[in-house]
Design a protein around this motif. Structure first.
Motif, PDB file in Angstrom:
ATOM      1  N   MET A  30       0.820  -1.209   0.000  1.00 41.69           N
ATOM      2  CA  MET A  30       0.000   0.000   0.000  1.00 41.69           C
ATOM      3  C   MET A  30       0.861   1.270   0.000  1.00 41.69           C
ATOM      4  O   MET A  30       0.445   2.299  -0.523  1.00 41.69           O
ATOM      5  CB  MET A  30      -0.954  -0.003   1.199  1.00 41.69           C
ATOM      6  CG  MET A  30      -2.033  -1.075   1.117  1.00 41.69           C
ATOM      7  SD  MET A  30      -3.071  -0.942  -0.348  1.00 41.69           S
ATOM      8  CE  MET A  30      -3.941   0.565   0.020  1.00 41.69           C
ATOM      9  N   VAL A  31       2.052   1.185   0.571  1.00 43.69           N
ATOM     10  CA  VAL A  31       2.972   2.324   0.525  1.00 43.69           C
ATOM     11  C   VAL A  31       3.295   2.666  -0.928  1.00 43.69           C
ATOM     12  O   VAL A  31       3.253   3.838  -1.330  1.00 43.69           O
ATOM     13  CB  VAL A  31       4.269   2.028   1.309  1.00 43.69           C
ATOM     14  CG1 VAL A  31       5.349   3.060   1.005  1.00 43.69           C
ATOM     15  CG2 VAL A  31       3.988   1.959   2.802  1.00 43.69           C
ATOM     16  N   PHE A  32       3.582   1.652  -1.712  1.00 41.48           N
ATOM     17  CA  PHE A  32       3.899   1.895  -3.128  1.00 41.48           C
ATOM     18  C   PHE A  32       2.683   2.442  -3.876  1.00 41.48           C
ATOM     19  O   PHE A  32       2.808   3.342  -4.707  1.00 41.48           O
ATOM     20  CB  PHE A  32       4.429   0.622  -3.782  1.00 41.48           C
ATOM     21  CG  PHE A  32       5.772   0.213  -3.253  1.00 41.48           C
ATOM     22  CD1 PHE A  32       6.895   0.990  -3.471  1.00 41.48           C
ATOM     23  CD2 PHE A  32       5.908  -0.952  -2.505  1.00 41.48           C
ATOM     24  CE1 PHE A  32       8.137   0.632  -2.970  1.00 41.48           C
ATOM     25  CE2 PHE A  32       7.141  -1.329  -1.998  1.00 41.48           C
ATOM     26  CZ  PHE A  32       8.257  -0.539  -2.235  1.00 41.48           C
ATOM     27  N   LEU A  33       1.505   1.905  -3.570  1.00 39.67           N
ATOM     28  CA  LEU A  33       0.285   2.423  -4.196  1.00 39.67           C
ATOM     29  C   LEU A  33       0.067   3.883  -3.810  1.00 39.67           C
ATOM     30  O   LEU A  33      -0.260   4.710  -4.673  1.00 39.67           O
ATOM     31  CB  LEU A  33      -0.922   1.578  -3.783  1.00 39.67           C
ATOM     32  CG  LEU A  33      -2.270   2.050  -4.322  1.00 39.67           C
ATOM     33  CD1 LEU A  33      -2.282   2.051  -5.841  1.00 39.67           C
ATOM     34  CD2 LEU A  33      -3.391   1.192  -3.761  1.00 39.67           C
ATOM     35  N   CYS A  34       0.265   4.215  -2.551  1.00 39.04           N
ATOM     36  CA  CYS A  34       0.107   5.603  -2.113  1.00 39.04           C
ATOM     37  C   CYS A  34       1.111   6.524  -2.808  1.00 39.04           C
ATOM     38  O   CYS A  34       0.772   7.666  -3.143  1.00 39.04           O
ATOM     39  CB  CYS A  34       0.252   5.703  -0.589  1.00 39.04           C
ATOM     40  SG  CYS A  34      -1.197   5.098   0.307  1.00 39.04           S
ATOM     41  N   ARG A  42      -3.177  12.994  -6.122  1.00 40.99           N
ATOM     42  CA  ARG A  42      -3.096  14.054  -5.112  1.00 40.99           C
ATOM     43  C   ARG A  42      -1.941  13.771  -4.172  1.00 40.99           C
ATOM     44  O   ARG A  42      -1.747  12.645  -3.720  1.00 40.99           O
ATOM     45  CB  ARG A  42      -4.372  14.132  -4.269  1.00 40.99           C
ATOM     46  CG  ARG A  42      -5.608  14.508  -5.005  1.00 40.99           C
ATOM     47  CD  ARG A  42      -5.703  16.038  -5.103  1.00 40.99           C
ATOM     48  NE  ARG A  42      -6.959  16.421  -5.691  1.00 40.99           N
ATOM     49  CZ  ARG A  42      -7.117  16.802  -6.951  1.00 40.99           C
ATOM     50  NH1 ARG A  42      -6.096  16.822  -7.758  1.00 40.99           N
ATOM     51  NH2 ARG A  42      -8.288  17.156  -7.408  1.00 40.99           N
ATOM     52  N   TRP A  43      -1.190  14.803  -3.807  1.00 43.57           N
ATOM     53  CA  TRP A  43      -0.008  14.677  -2.955  1.00 43.57           C
ATOM     54  C   TRP A  43      -0.325  14.083  -1.592  1.00 43.57           C
ATOM     55  O   TRP A  43       0.494  13.410  -0.991  1.00 43.57           O
ATOM     56  CB  TRP A  43       0.680  16.030  -2.785  1.00 43.57           C
ATOM     57  CG  TRP A  43      -0.129  16.990  -1.964  1.00 43.57           C
ATOM     58  CD1 TRP A  43      -1.022  17.909  -2.424  1.00 43.57           C
ATOM     59  CD2 TRP A  43      -0.145  17.090  -0.545  1.00 43.57           C
ATOM     60  NE1 TRP A  43      -1.603  18.578  -1.400  1.00 43.57           N
ATOM     61  CE2 TRP A  43      -1.076  18.095  -0.204  1.00 43.57           C
ATOM     62  CE3 TRP A  43       0.513  16.435   0.489  1.00 43.57           C
ATOM     63  CZ2 TRP A  43      -1.352  18.464   1.098  1.00 43.57           C
ATOM     64  CZ3 TRP A  43       0.240  16.802   1.805  1.00 43.57           C
ATOM     65  CH2 TRP A  43      -0.683  17.801   2.098  1.00 43.57           C
ATOM     66  N   TRP A  44      -1.525  14.351  -1.067  1.00 44.41           N
ATOM     67  CA  TRP A  44      -1.842  13.946   0.301  1.00 44.41           C
ATOM     68  C   TRP A  44      -1.946  12.431   0.474  1.00 44.41           C
ATOM     69  O   TRP A  44      -2.025  11.955   1.614  1.00 44.41           O
ATOM     70  CB  TRP A  44      -3.086  14.662   0.823  1.00 44.41           C
ATOM     71  CG  TRP A  44      -4.300  14.539  -0.042  1.00 44.41           C
ATOM     72  CD1 TRP A  44      -4.766  15.456  -0.943  1.00 44.41           C
ATOM     73  CD2 TRP A  44      -5.212  13.441  -0.087  1.00 44.41           C
ATOM     74  NE1 TRP A  44      -5.899  14.998  -1.554  1.00 44.41           N
ATOM     75  CE2 TRP A  44      -6.199  13.764  -1.046  1.00 44.41           C
ATOM     76  CE3 TRP A  44      -5.293  12.228   0.570  1.00 44.41           C
ATOM     77  CZ2 TRP A  44      -7.241  12.900  -1.347  1.00 44.41           C
ATOM     78  CZ3 TRP A  44      -6.336  11.367   0.279  1.00 44.41           C
ATOM     79  CH2 TRP A  44      -7.296  11.712  -0.679  1.00 44.41           C
ATOM     80  N   PHE A  45      -1.924  11.678  -0.598  1.00 46.31           N
ATOM     81  CA  PHE A  45      -1.877  10.213  -0.458  1.00 46.31           C
ATOM     82  C   PHE A  45      -0.600   9.783   0.260  1.00 46.31           C
ATOM     83  O   PHE A  45      -0.559   8.721   0.883  1.00 46.31           O
ATOM     84  CB  PHE A  45      -1.983   9.521  -1.824  1.00 46.31           C
ATOM     85  CG  PHE A  45      -3.403   9.374  -2.295  1.00 46.31           C
ATOM     86  CD1 PHE A  45      -4.230   8.396  -1.779  1.00 46.31           C
ATOM     87  CD2 PHE A  45      -3.901  10.233  -3.257  1.00 46.31           C
ATOM     88  CE1 PHE A  45      -5.537   8.265  -2.207  1.00 46.31           C
ATOM     89  CE2 PHE A  45      -5.204  10.115  -3.699  1.00 46.31           C
ATOM     90  CZ  PHE A  45      -6.042   9.134  -3.166  1.00 46.31           C
ATOM     91  N   ALA A  49       0.174   6.745   3.499  1.00 42.03           N
ATOM     92  CA  ALA A  49       1.098   5.609   3.404  1.00 42.03           C
ATOM     93  C   ALA A  49       1.513   5.067   4.772  1.00 42.03           C
ATOM     94  O   ALA A  49       1.337   3.867   5.045  1.00 42.03           O
ATOM     95  CB  ALA A  49       2.315   5.967   2.559  1.00 42.03           C
ATOM     96  N   PRO A  50       2.058   5.874   5.678  1.00 40.71           N
ATOM     97  CA  PRO A  50       2.468   5.311   6.974  1.00 40.71           C
ATOM     98  C   PRO A  50       1.284   4.873   7.833  1.00 40.71           C
ATOM     99  O   PRO A  50       1.387   3.898   8.581  1.00 40.71           O
ATOM    100  CB  PRO A  50       3.263   6.433   7.643  1.00 40.71           C
ATOM    101  CG  PRO A  50       2.849   7.677   6.957  1.00 40.71           C
ATOM    102  CD  PRO A  50       2.449   7.282   5.563  1.00 40.71           C
ATOM    103  N   VAL A  51       0.165   5.565   7.711  1.00 38.15           N
ATOM    104  CA  VAL A  51      -1.019   5.198   8.503  1.00 38.15           C
ATOM    105  C   VAL A  51      -1.496   3.799   8.117  1.00 38.15           C
ATOM    106  O   VAL A  51      -1.745   2.947   8.981  1.00 38.15           O
ATOM    107  CB  VAL A  51      -2.148   6.238   8.314  1.00 38.15           C
ATOM    108  CG1 VAL A  51      -3.430   5.787   8.991  1.00 38.15           C
ATOM    109  CG2 VAL A  51      -1.702   7.601   8.821  1.00 38.15           C
TER     110      VAL A  51
END
Length: 99
Positions: A30-34, A42-45, A49-51
């Motif tokens: 999911m980190v890579f997807l974010c 959008r930058w806020w993705f 990532a860490p959440v």
């Protein structure tokens, strides 16, 4: 622990359950997807990532493995080890490493 080489076997010992490793794999994936979404949508993705990653990983430690996440004691080495384990799982070599 004095270095990452000494930390790595400890990290693996905290991820014995295949279910724990799968939760970690999902979180790291999911980190890579974010990252991709942050670049193209959008930058806020990036904030998600860490959440998501830690949420899935910590769930697996508390409710599957029944131990304390290594992140609490060694955050940088733990992050490095998460990505290393992800790569080993992606290439099908994690079981070999566990032995």
């Amino acid at each position: 622990m004095k270095d990452f080489a000494e930390f790595w076997p400890f990290y693996l010992s905290q991820h014995r359950s295949p279910r724990t490793r799968r939760w970690h794999f999902a979180g790291t994936g999911m980190v890579f997807l974010c990252l991709v979404l942050a670049i193209f949508v959008r930058w806020w993705f990036l904030l998600l990532a860490p959440v998501i990653a830690y949420g899935l990983a910590w769930y697996s430690h508390f409710f599957v493995e029944g131990n304390k996440p290594a992140t609490f004691g060694h955050p940088v080495w733990s992050l490095r080890a998460d990505f290393r384990m992800f790569g080993l799982m992606l290439t099908g070599r994690v079981e070999e490493e566990l032995r």
